[in-house]
Design an enzyme around this catalytic site. Sequence first.
Site, PDB file in Angstrom:
ATOM      1  N   ASP A 151      -0.242  -7.933   1.565  1.00 29.64           N
ATOM      2  CA  ASP A 151       0.073  -6.091   1.730  1.00 29.64           C
ATOM      3  C   ASP A 151       1.669  -6.172   2.052  1.00 29.64           C
ATOM      4  O   ASP A 151       2.739  -5.309   2.647  1.00 29.64           O
ATOM      5  CB  ASP A 151      -0.134  -5.368   2.491  1.00 29.64           C
ATOM      6  CG  ASP A 151      -0.298  -3.993   2.315  1.00 29.64           C
ATOM      7  OD1 ASP A 151       0.024  -3.314   1.797  1.00 29.64           O
ATOM      8  OD2 ASP A 151       0.259  -3.319   3.695  1.00 29.64           O
ATOM      9  N   LEU A 190      -6.138 -25.628  -3.297  1.00 24.06           N
ATOM     10  CA  LEU A 190      -6.390 -27.063  -2.804  1.00 24.06           C
ATOM     11  C   LEU A 190      -7.997 -26.969  -3.393  1.00 24.06           C
ATOM     12  O   LEU A 190      -7.926 -27.680  -3.158  1.00 24.06           O
ATOM     13  CB  LEU A 190      -6.364 -26.336  -0.970  1.00 24.06           C
ATOM     14  CG  LEU A 190      -6.831 -27.376  -0.355  1.00 24.06           C
ATOM     15  CD1 LEU A 190      -5.962 -28.900  -0.813  1.00 24.06           C
ATOM     16  CD2 LEU A 190      -6.279 -27.164   1.008  1.00 24.06           C
ATOM     17  N   GLY A 191      -8.797 -25.923  -3.409  1.00 17.68           N
ATOM     18  CA  GLY A 191     -10.272 -26.020  -3.680  1.00 17.68           C
ATOM     19  C   GLY A 191     -11.119 -26.128  -2.691  1.00 17.68           C
ATOM     20  O   GLY A 191     -12.019 -27.289  -2.966  1.00 17.68           O
ATOM     21  N   VAL A 192     -10.573 -25.863  -1.371  1.00 19.54           N
ATOM     22  CA  VAL A 192     -11.992 -26.050  -0.469  1.00 19.54           C
ATOM     23  C   VAL A 192     -12.709 -24.787   0.187  1.00 19.54           C
ATOM     24  O   VAL A 192     -11.783 -23.674   0.104  1.00 19.54           O
ATOM     25  CB  VAL A 192     -11.469 -26.717   1.023  1.00 19.54           C
ATOM     26  CG1 VAL A 192     -11.469 -28.092   0.071  1.00 19.54           C
ATOM     27  CG2 VAL A 192      -9.557 -26.247   1.558  1.00 19.54           C
ATOM     28  N   VAL A 193     -13.238 -24.469   1.275  1.00 22.18           N
ATOM     29  CA  VAL A 193     -14.137 -23.588   1.607  1.00 22.18           C
ATOM     30  C   VAL A 193     -13.815 -23.714   2.909  1.00 22.18           C
ATOM     31  O   VAL A 193     -14.237 -25.152   3.040  1.00 22.18           O
ATOM     32  CB  VAL A 193     -15.234 -23.196   0.965  1.00 22.18           C
ATOM     33  CG1 VAL A 193     -15.932 -21.483   2.457  1.00 22.18           C
ATOM     34  CG2 VAL A 193     -15.148 -22.660   0.071  1.00 22.18           C
ATOM     35  N   GLY A 239       3.386   6.667   7.786  1.00 17.73           N
ATOM     36  CA  GLY A 239       4.386   6.943   7.659  1.00 17.73           C
ATOM     37  C   GLY A 239       5.663   5.670   8.323  1.00 17.73           C
ATOM     38  O   GLY A 239       6.401   5.073   7.249  1.00 17.73           O
ATOM     39  N   ASN A 240       4.958   4.827   9.307  1.00 15.46           N
ATOM     40  CA  ASN A 240       6.080   3.808   9.636  1.00 15.46           C
ATOM     41  C   ASN A 240       5.556   2.417   8.496  1.00 15.46           C
ATOM     42  O   ASN A 240       6.612   1.545   9.282  1.00 15.46           O
ATOM     43  CB  ASN A 240       5.178   3.102  11.383  1.00 15.46           C
ATOM     44  CG  ASN A 240       6.548   4.025  12.364  1.00 15.46           C
ATOM     45  OD1 ASN A 240       5.305   4.840  13.284  1.00 15.46           O
ATOM     46  ND2 ASN A 240       7.369   4.011  12.577  1.00 15.46           N
ATOM     47  N   SER A 241       4.496   2.275   8.327  1.00 15.68           N
ATOM     48  CA  SER A 241       4.751   1.114   7.204  1.00 15.68           C
ATOM     49  C   SER A 241       5.525   0.940   6.753  1.00 15.68           C
ATOM     50  O   SER A 241       6.057   1.719   5.919  1.00 15.68           O
ATOM     51  CB  SER A 241       3.390   1.231   5.915  1.00 15.68           C
ATOM     52  OG  SER A 241       1.706   1.549   6.625  1.00 15.68           O
ATOM     53  N   HIS A 257       0.914  -0.924  -0.108  1.00 13.11           N
ATOM     54  CA  HIS A 257       0.064   0.403   0.247  1.00 13.11           C
ATOM     55  C   HIS A 257       0.650   1.291  -0.275  1.00 13.11           C
ATOM     56  O   HIS A 257       0.613   2.233  -0.615  1.00 13.11           O
ATOM     57  CB  HIS A 257      -0.927   0.501   0.806  1.00 13.11           C
ATOM     58  CG  HIS A 257      -0.352   0.184   2.439  1.00 13.11           C
ATOM     59  ND1 HIS A 257      -0.476  -0.891   3.323  1.00 13.11           N
ATOM     60  CD2 HIS A 257       0.212   1.446   3.088  1.00 13.11           C
ATOM     61  CE1 HIS A 257       0.623  -0.637   4.187  1.00 13.11           C
ATOM     62  NE2 HIS A 257       0.594   1.061   3.903  1.00 13.11           N
TER      63      HIS A 257
END
Length: 339
Positions: free
Chosen positions: A159, A289-292, A235-237, A129
């Site tokens: 991120d 993987l294909g799972v919820v 600003g620390n990001s 970001h």
Amino acid sequence: MRKFLGTKSLAVILLGSSLLGFAQNPTLKEEVKTTPALTPVLSQAQEELHRIINEVAPSVVTIFTYKEVKVIEPFSPPGFDEFRKLLPPDLRDFLPFFGQPKVKKERALGSGFIFKVDDKWVYILTNNHVVAKAQKIVVKIGRLKEVTAELVGADPKTDLAVLKIPKKEVPDADKRVAKLGDSSKVRVGDLVIAIGNPFGLENTATFGIVSALHRRIGLDQYENFIQTQAPINPGNSGGPLVNIKGEVIGINTAIIAHAQGLGFAIPINLAKWVANELLTYGKVVRGWLGVVVQELTPPIAQALGLDHGVIVLKVIPGSPAQEGGLEAGDIILAINGKP
């Protein structure tokens, strides 16, 4: 070689405010004075903090980003268009164009740190970001040196982003590489230091503890934040969160607005994996993987006699999960032997 004090000695700092309060009480003042051993310990702890900050600070950089955005001026007031038509053409251009898009230049800033150097390039870790949609990225090293950076790759899902700048532009580049730790060994209560450039105030260091682990706050798709009480500000990001060994254990990423002492850092183990993917492929290549799944709720976990795990809600047809025999209702307790 200076002896490393470790957590026990540094923790004495946390008692400082209490001891100062005791010293205001006449009945306790003499008692405090009769503990001469305390002053050397505090002095050594302070020196250890100085050592850690001085060791890590050269790796920390300020990141400036520049981009152009279109903004729309407010709608014209009633009668303005008619008035404009009455003016000579040469004068019309001096009036504001209400409702018309205009290009505005924006500058933003964040932090980052040098984590790798090779023969040609210096590589910097930061947050996605901080550099997202930037048309130009400039890295400031120290107080005077500014270098245009290239984006190696970014991963919005975690991120994270990696930049690179020419090694020849960085004084003592090999000595500026931060030491990366092992975030799997981080524990609640560990002492930490956050270093960055909040509001452009370069190389600001703040001190605190790890408040919690494995936090999810709904910012990114893949979250496993280290929560810290060390003050973090805009600003620390992208700056490092460091342990008392001078090792980077996290990347300062987020705060909760209007709250105090609620900062969040991406674990360095995740950042190391993502950085390697970005350096190798320019993007993160993930398996499918294909799972919820959903974490077990306390009532379900208690009924099953479990203290962790996720339940499979759905298996995608034709997915690796289905081929491997997973079914809806299965409970996954570990992956590759790790809970």
